[in-house]
Scaffold this motif. Structure first.
Motif, short mmCIF file in Angstrom:
data_model
loop_
_atom_site.label_atom_id
_atom_site.label_comp_id
_atom_site.label_asym_id
_atom_site.label_seq_id
_atom_site.Cartn_x
_atom_site.Cartn_y
_atom_site.Cartn_z
N GLU A 1 0.71 -1.22 0.00
CA GLU A 1 -0.05 0.12 -0.09
C GLU A 1 0.87 1.11 0.08
OE1 GLU A 1 -3.55 2.09 2.45
OE2 GLU A 1 -2.94 0.30 3.11
N ILE A 2 0.56 2.16 -1.00
CA ILE A 2 1.21 3.51 -0.91
C ILE A 2 0.38 4.61 -1.33
CG2 ILE A 2 3.37 2.46 -2.10
CD1 ILE A 2 2.56 3.31 -4.63
N PRO A 3 0.54 5.70 -0.97
CA PRO A 3 -0.41 6.72 -1.33
C PRO A 3 -0.93 6.65 -2.74
CG PRO A 3 1.64 7.51 -0.06
CD PRO A 3 1.87 6.25 -0.56
N LEU A 4 -2.04 7.30 -2.58
CA LEU A 4 -2.89 7.11 -4.04
C LEU A 4 -2.45 7.92 -5.08
CD1 LEU A 4 -6.71 7.25 -2.94
CD2 LEU A 4 -5.36 5.57 -4.10
N GLU A 5 -1.61 9.16 -4.65
CA GLU A 5 -1.09 10.10 -5.66
C GLU A 5 0.18 9.30 -6.20
OE1 GLU A 5 -0.54 11.32 -1.97
OE2 GLU A 5 -2.95 11.11 -2.37
N LYS A 6 0.90 8.60 -5.54
CA LYS A 6 1.99 7.92 -6.02
C LYS A 6 1.56 6.65 -7.00
CE LYS A 6 5.46 8.70 -2.93
NZ LYS A 6 6.64 8.27 -1.95
N GLN A 7 0.23 6.10 -6.71
CA GLN A 7 -0.27 4.88 -7.39
C GLN A 7 -0.79 5.41 -8.60
OE1 GLN A 7 -3.31 2.44 -5.49
NE2 GLN A 7 -2.63 2.83 -3.57
N GLN A 8 -1.05 6.85 -8.61
CA GLN A 8 -1.63 7.36 -10.01
C GLN A 8 -0.53 7.87 -10.67
OE1 GLN A 8 -4.86 7.80 -10.92
NE2 GLN A 8 -3.79 8.28 -12.80
N LYS A 9 0.63 7.94 -10.16
CA LYS A 9 1.80 8.53 -11.07
C LYS A 9 2.60 7.26 -11.52
CE LYS A 9 3.57 12.59 -8.61
NZ LYS A 9 4.77 12.97 -7.59
N ILE A 10 2.34 6.01 -10.87
CA ILE A 10 3.02 4.73 -11.42
C ILE A 10 2.09 4.53 -12.77
CG2 ILE A 10 2.93 2.17 -11.20
CD1 ILE A 10 4.02 2.92 -8.31
N THR A 11 0.68 4.54 -12.51
CA THR A 11 -0.23 4.45 -13.80
C THR A 11 -0.20 5.32 -14.80
OG1 THR A 11 -1.98 3.49 -11.80
CG2 THR A 11 -2.74 4.25 -13.98
N ASP A 12 -0.15 6.57 -14.54
CA ASP A 12 0.16 7.24 -15.53
C ASP A 12 1.40 7.04 -16.55
OD1 ASP A 12 -1.93 8.82 -14.70
OD2 ASP A 12 -1.11 10.37 -13.73
N LEU A 13 2.54 6.77 -15.70
CA LEU A 13 4.00 6.31 -16.34
C LEU A 13 3.56 5.03 -17.24
CD1 LEU A 13 6.78 7.22 -16.71
CD2 LEU A 13 7.19 5.87 -14.74
#
Length: 196
Positions: free
Chosen positions: A147-159
């Motif tokens: 579990e990591i912060p949602l903002e970091k999850q979104q960055k991974i997803t965007d990349l």
């Protein structure tokens, strides 16, 4: 957290139970996901989907839905996130269906994490002497998802989405270049023949 705590995990349809034996038994036809439709990076490739002829109209639960993750139960244990362009495909029993319901996890991130070397290594360790490396729903439920912060999850997803777009464009460029090379070499051969 364990995958079973953040998502519901089901298996696809056992096709042999619903496959029409004769033409007059066919009640519906569906595009079917096969192992050959996926690459190891968690993407659908360009191979066409098989057509499955069913002896009955199938329940919606056996078809891909937006934000589902389908997971290949056999090596190389590939997870694929379902986008708008892949909704409505029939899922066979060689795949699991993971539906993330926990608000602290993005389904795209979970699919990426399931494709990580760490998870693949965990799945390989869980195998016990079988000839065909495979996993199952129970093993999946016990996988730890970081579990990591949602903002970091979104960055991974965007990349990841950017990479996928670039990969697709590169593959299209290679195909077009192949067509160009074929056309030019054919024309050169024709010109050579005409000069003789």
């Amino acid at each position: 957290m364990k995958l079973g705590e953040i998502a519901q995990i089901k298996t696809g349809l056992v096709l042999s139970r619903k496959k029409a034996k004769m033409d007059f038994d066919v009640r519906a036809k569906y595009e079917l996901i096969s192992l050959g439709n996926l690459d190891e990076e968690g993407l659908f490739n360009t191979k066409p989907f098989e057509l499955f002829e069913s002896n009955t109209v199938l329940d919606d639960r056996y078809f891909t839905k937006l934000k589902d993750i389908i997971f290949r139960f056999t090596y190389p244990y590939t997870a694929v996130h379902i986008s708008k362009s892949n909704v409505g495909l029939l899922i066979p029993s060689s795949f699991g269906v993971i539906q993330v319901h926990h608000p602290n996890f993005l389904s795209e991130y979970v699919a990426w994490y399931l494709n990580s070397k760490f998870i693949k290594h965990e799945l390989e360790k869980a195998q016990s002497g079988s000839m065909i490396a495979s996993t199952n729903k129970n093993i999946l439920q016990n996988l730890e998802i970081k579990e990591i912060p949602l903002e970091k999850q979104q960055k991974i997803t965007d990349l990841l989405q950017l990479y996928q777009k670039e990969k697709l464009l590169h593959e299209q460029l290679v195909k077009e270049k192949g067509k160009l090379v074929q056309a030019v070499t054919t024309q050169l051969l024709i010109n050579e023949e005409e000069q003789k």
